[in-house]
Design an enzyme around this catalytic site. Sequence first.
Site, PDB file in Angstrom:
ATOM      1  N   ASP A  64      15.147 -12.963 -28.981  1.00 28.65           N
ATOM      2  CA  ASP A  64      14.625 -11.649 -28.643  1.00 28.65           C
ATOM      3  C   ASP A  64      13.482 -11.891 -27.649  1.00 28.65           C
ATOM      4  O   ASP A  64      12.750 -12.881 -27.760  1.00 28.65           O
ATOM      5  CB  ASP A  64      14.114 -10.944 -29.910  1.00 28.65           C
ATOM      6  CG  ASP A  64      14.178  -9.435 -29.769  1.00 28.65           C
ATOM      7  OD1 ASP A  64      14.635  -8.947 -28.710  1.00 28.65           O
ATOM      8  OD2 ASP A  64      13.767  -8.734 -30.710  1.00 28.65           O
TER       9      ASP A  64
ATOM     10  N   LYS B 134       0.827  -1.213   0.000  1.00 24.09           N
ATOM     11  CA  LYS B 134       0.000   0.000   0.000  1.00 24.09           C
ATOM     12  C   LYS B 134       0.862   1.265   0.000  1.00 24.09           C
ATOM     13  O   LYS B 134       0.533   2.272  -0.621  1.00 24.09           O
ATOM     14  CB  LYS B 134      -0.887  -0.035   1.254  1.00 24.09           C
ATOM     15  CG  LYS B 134      -2.133   0.788   1.161  1.00 24.09           C
ATOM     16  CD  LYS B 134      -3.099   0.440   2.274  1.00 24.09           C
ATOM     17  CE  LYS B 134      -2.579   0.887   3.621  1.00 24.09           C
ATOM     18  NZ  LYS B 134      -3.475   0.597   4.743  1.00 24.09           N
TER      19      LYS B 134
HETATM   20  C1  1AE Z   1      18.058  -4.088 -21.938  1.00 20.02           C
HETATM   21  C2  1AE Z   1      17.654  -5.219 -22.864  1.00 20.02           C
HETATM   22  C3  1AE Z   1      18.342  -5.182 -24.189  1.00 20.02           C
HETATM   23  C4  1AE Z   1      17.755  -6.146 -25.178  1.00 20.02           C
HETATM   24  O1  1AE Z   1      17.072  -7.073 -24.830  1.00 20.02           O
HETATM   25  C5  1AE Z   1      17.988  -5.956 -26.579  1.00 20.02           C
HETATM   26  O2  1AE Z   1      17.253  -6.707 -27.390  1.00 20.02           O
HETATM   27  C6  1AE Z   1      18.920  -5.114 -27.094  1.00 20.02           C
HETATM   28  O3  1AE Z   1      19.115  -5.016 -28.391  1.00 20.02           O
HETATM   29  P1  1AE Z   1      20.166  -4.031 -29.063  1.00 20.02           P
HETATM   30  O4  1AE Z   1      21.541  -4.507 -28.674  1.00 20.02           O
HETATM   31  O5  1AE Z   1      19.906  -2.658 -28.522  1.00 20.02           O
HETATM   32  O6  1AE Z   1      19.944  -4.131 -30.526  1.00 20.02           O
END
Ligand code: 1AE
Length: 422
Positions: free
Chosen positions: A173, A96
Amino acid sequence: MSAYCLATYRCFDEKADFHKKATGIAVGLTVGSWTELPEAQKAQMEKHLGKVVAVEVHEPAPGQPPSERYADIQIAYPDVNFSRDIPALLVTVFGKLSMDGKIKLIDLNFSPGFMAGFAGPKFGMQGVRDLLGVHDRPLLMSIFKSVVGYELPALREQFYLQAAGGVDLIKDDEILFENPLTPLEKRIEVCLEAAEQATKETGQKLLYAVNLTGPTFQLAEQAKKAIRAGANALLFNVLAYGFDVLQALSADPEINIPIMAHPAMAGATYPSPHYGISASVLLGKLMRLAGADLVLFPSPYGSVVMPREENLAIKQVLLTNDLHRDYAYGAASDTDLKLAASFPVPSAGIHPGLVPLILRDFGGDVVVNAGGGIHGHPLGTIAGGQAFRQAIDATLQGITLRDYANNHPELKAAIDTWGIKE
Ligand code: 1AE
């Protein structure tokens, strides 16, 4: 002797009596009311009562607006009030309260008794290094880019190109979910084939962190399915699911591969000076306690920027053994609770010209991680990985990137494209 977890808050208010505020928190988040209780009941409730440990008031400096007035308030919460899990602790110390004015949870220290309920990272930094057989340099990770809407052969090709450039880890990704074009088991199959092909050429081992996604109650089974298909690491969007889910996955003896924590959604919580939870608690202490073997977070140098001191604070709590420092109210402890270190992975917008800064700030125990900085290399993805490895080698040898680039065309092309940040 009772044990306590310690929460530290930064609270902004132009006029408040911060000592009164602190007492209100200590009482309100534990026994609810105190002064009105009869003496007999006070004695009974004493062990449940939160304690005000410190109140440090910072008046605005001359010329600063009154809105800059704040206090750092430290409260000790009795372990006896909550169960040994992160949701119970968080709801106690910042449930809270998180909605009650300009207040941010800036630090959290766990009592030894609380920490005893957590095994921490199963592999940790050392375990990941052992799996890869690399102990003498920072690791290099590459991120799949442009994967949504692609079919398996394109994914396999992209994996091979990343691996052939000499990276140690490749991660999905975080936006690649279960989908008909590249379902988890098929994805693992083709990527591991590509890994084997690249390993024959480079002699390097590889970990592929496949994104663990889906409804919460199916995650453990999904992870086991991935392991049966040959997965050797998992990527996990911890904040979308909760720390307790990470903890359950990490504690599961059948999930015996490293777990990499992605920080997606962290920006909704840590960046404000007035609200939320500090980055070192959110992406540092809680990730390690919950068992993340590797933790991604924005760096101070790339495209998504976090202040350097916050980055160094994350590094400190991922790597060193001080999660329970100052844990107790009025008591010291010689309890030696050690959790394996989590590998720090400063990320987002990383290119080879940033490698000297990363190694300056993180030393050798870091994973250099890039997506666009590898795939966007003007000579292609393989050259992208090679340029990073060259930048790491140069920095470890104390040679400037510019000098090293004289006889390393991949590094030269990278720094011609992105420059070098001093
Ligand atoms: C903070 C997370 C970064 C990440 O997951 C990511 O996909 C970065 O990609 P780039 O290196 O900026 O292309």
